[in-house]
Design a protein around this motif. Sequence first.
Motif, PDB file in Angstrom:
ATOM      1  N   THR A   1      -1.763  11.933  15.681  1.00 29.89           N
ATOM      2  CA  THR A   1      -2.303  11.458  14.413  1.00 29.89           C
ATOM      3  C   THR A   1      -2.026  12.487  13.329  1.00 29.89           C
ATOM      4  O   THR A   1      -1.289  13.456  13.538  1.00 29.89           O
ATOM      5  CB  THR A   1      -3.819  11.198  14.551  1.00 29.89           C
ATOM      6  N   ASN A   2      -2.600  12.272  12.144  1.00 30.62           N
ATOM      7  CA  ASN A   2      -2.621  13.318  11.126  1.00 30.62           C
ATOM      8  C   ASN A   2      -4.068  13.587  10.719  1.00 30.62           C
ATOM      9  O   ASN A   2      -4.987  12.912  11.188  1.00 30.62           O
ATOM     10  CB  ASN A   2      -1.750  12.953   9.914  1.00 30.62           C
ATOM     11  N   GLY A   3      -4.262  14.560   9.858  1.00 27.06           N
ATOM     12  CA  GLY A   3      -5.617  15.014   9.563  1.00 27.06           C
ATOM     13  C   GLY A   3      -6.420  14.101   8.678  1.00 27.06           C
ATOM     14  O   GLY A   3      -7.596  14.390   8.405  1.00 27.06           O
ATOM     15  N   HIS A   4      -5.834  13.000   8.227  1.00 22.72           N
ATOM     16  CA  HIS A   4      -6.550  12.091   7.335  1.00 22.72           C
ATOM     17  C   HIS A   4      -7.211  10.928   8.091  1.00 22.72           C
ATOM     18  O   HIS A   4      -7.963  10.161   7.486  1.00 22.72           O
ATOM     19  CB  HIS A   4      -5.605  11.537   6.276  1.00 22.72           C
ATOM     20  N   THR A   5      -6.918  10.792   9.364  1.00 20.02           N
ATOM     21  CA  THR A   5      -7.473   9.686  10.144  1.00 20.02           C
ATOM     22  C   THR A   5      -8.713  10.175  10.897  1.00 20.02           C
ATOM     23  O   THR A   5      -8.615  11.111  11.693  1.00 20.02           O
ATOM     24  CB  THR A   5      -6.434   9.142  11.138  1.00 20.02           C
ATOM     25  N   PRO A   6      -9.866   9.559  10.673  1.00 24.44           N
ATOM     26  CA  PRO A   6     -11.107  10.063  11.279  1.00 24.44           C
ATOM     27  C   PRO A   6     -11.095   9.994  12.804  1.00 24.44           C
ATOM     28  O   PRO A   6     -10.615   9.021  13.401  1.00 24.44           O
ATOM     29  CB  PRO A   6     -12.173   9.130  10.701  1.00 24.44           C
ATOM     30  N   ILE A   7     -11.614  11.045  13.406  1.00 20.47           N
ATOM     31  CA  ILE A   7     -11.886  11.078  14.838  1.00 20.47           C
ATOM     32  C   ILE A   7     -13.334  11.498  14.993  1.00 20.47           C
ATOM     33  O   ILE A   7     -13.711  12.612  14.605  1.00 20.47           O
ATOM     34  CB  ILE A   7     -10.959  12.061  15.575  1.00 20.47           C
ATOM     35  N   ASP A   8     -14.158  10.597  15.528  1.00 21.27           N
ATOM     36  CA  ASP A   8     -15.590  10.867  15.627  1.00 21.27           C
ATOM     37  C   ASP A   8     -16.115  10.420  16.983  1.00 21.27           C
ATOM     38  O   ASP A   8     -15.361   9.955  17.850  1.00 21.27           O
ATOM     39  CB  ASP A   8     -16.348  10.161  14.493  1.00 21.27           C
ATOM     40  N   ASP A   9     -17.417  10.569  17.183  1.00 23.11           N
ATOM     41  CA  ASP A   9     -18.028  10.211  18.456  1.00 23.11           C
ATOM     42  C   ASP A   9     -17.783   8.758  18.823  1.00 23.11           C
ATOM     43  O   ASP A   9     -17.538   8.435  19.991  1.00 23.11           O
ATOM     44  CB  ASP A   9     -19.538  10.495  18.419  1.00 23.11           C
ATOM     45  N   ALA A  10     -17.875   7.869  17.829  1.00 28.77           N
ATOM     46  CA  ALA A  10     -17.707   6.444  18.113  1.00 28.77           C
ATOM     47  C   ALA A  10     -16.324   6.156  18.697  1.00 28.77           C
ATOM     48  O   ALA A  10     -16.187   5.358  19.630  1.00 28.77           O
ATOM     49  CB  ALA A  10     -17.923   5.634  16.837  1.00 28.77           C
ATOM     50  N   LEU A  11     -15.307   6.800  18.164  1.00 32.27           N
ATOM     51  CA  LEU A  11     -13.960   6.624  18.710  1.00 32.27           C
ATOM     52  C   LEU A  11     -13.838   7.296  20.075  1.00 32.27           C
ATOM     53  O   LEU A  11     -13.322   6.703  21.032  1.00 32.27           O
ATOM     54  CB  LEU A  11     -12.929   7.204  17.748  1.00 32.27           C
TER      55      LEU A  11
END
Length: 314
Positions: free
Chosen positions: A50-60
Motif C-alpha cells: 500500500t502507500n501511506g495514505h490508505t488507512p490501516i486500523d483495527d477494523a481492517l
Amino acid sequence: MSADVLMMAGLRPAALATLEQACRVHRIDRADDKAAILRDHGAGCRAIVTNGHTPIDDALLDQLPALEIVCCSSAGYDAFDLDALARRGVRLTNASPALAQEVADMAMLLASAAWRNLVAGDEWVRSGDWAAKGEFPLQRGLRGRRLGIVGMGTIGQHVADLAGLMGLQVSYWNRSAKPVDHAYQPDLIQLATDSDILIVIVAGGEGTRGLISAPVIDALGAQGLLVNVARGSVVDEEALIAALQSGSLGSAALDVFASEPDVDARLRALPNVTLSPHQGSGTIETREAMSALAVDNLIAHLEGRPLLSEIALG
C-alpha cells in the motif's frame, strides 16, 4: 514462496509485474466490492502492499488474521495505526531510502527558488516588466546563510550534504542528537532564531502535528524563509498564513499543505509563497524505485531474509 497479498494502493508497472509473478495479488484498490475481497481472501493474506495514505486500523486488521507484514511504497505512513500493528506483531517497511535524495533535491530547489525570488523573476520577464521597468530588484545571496534542518533522518542528512556543497552553515533539531558533523540544537525555537532558512523534513502524524508552531515561525522572523517538504500537518498553517500576511515571516516555500489538493486560497494569493504540488518524490525514476523497494521488502520477508527498510514499531 507464493503468498496471498492484499494490494491497497497501486505500484508502478515493473514492480507490479514482479509482485504478481511472485505472489497471488488481491487488488482491493481496484475492486468495486471491497468487502467481498476481504471476505473471500482476507483470512489468508500474509502481506499488505500500500502507500501511506490508505488507512490501516483495527477494523481492517481484524479481517486479516494471517497478516505478517505491511510494505509501504511511500516514506510516510500517517494513516496507519502503528500501535495496532505492533500489538499483532506485524512488521512495517517504507520507501524512505528510495526517495531520500529526490526529496532533498526538491527541498534545496525550493529554498533556492524562494530565496532568490525566482517565480517573481519569471513573471518580471513574462509580463514585459523587464523592458518597461528595467532591471529586476537585487536579491540576497544564498552562500553563507544559516540553515536549520528540522529532522535529521535519512532525508535530512541528504539535505545537509547538499547544503554544505552550496556553502550554507547547517544546524539541526531532532528528538535526539545524531552522529553527524553538524551542530545539534535541542530547542526548536532557538534553532529558528539562529536560522535564515528553516527546512522541515520530519515524519507526519500526531507526534509532529503543529510542531512548527506560531512561536517557531515568529522566531524565524521577517527576513526568514520556511521550507516544508514534510507533511502539511507539521506546520500550524493558520499561524503560517497570519505571519506571511503580516510580514512577521519573510517567505515560505511549500511542497505540502494542510488540505491537498485544495490548498487554502489565502496561501495561493500570497506573493511571498513559492508553491509546489507535493512533488518531492515526483519523478519517474524515484517512483519506480519506491515501488520496487516495497516489493523487494516483501520478497525478502517471504524468503526469510533481512528487510531492506524496516520501521521499528517499539
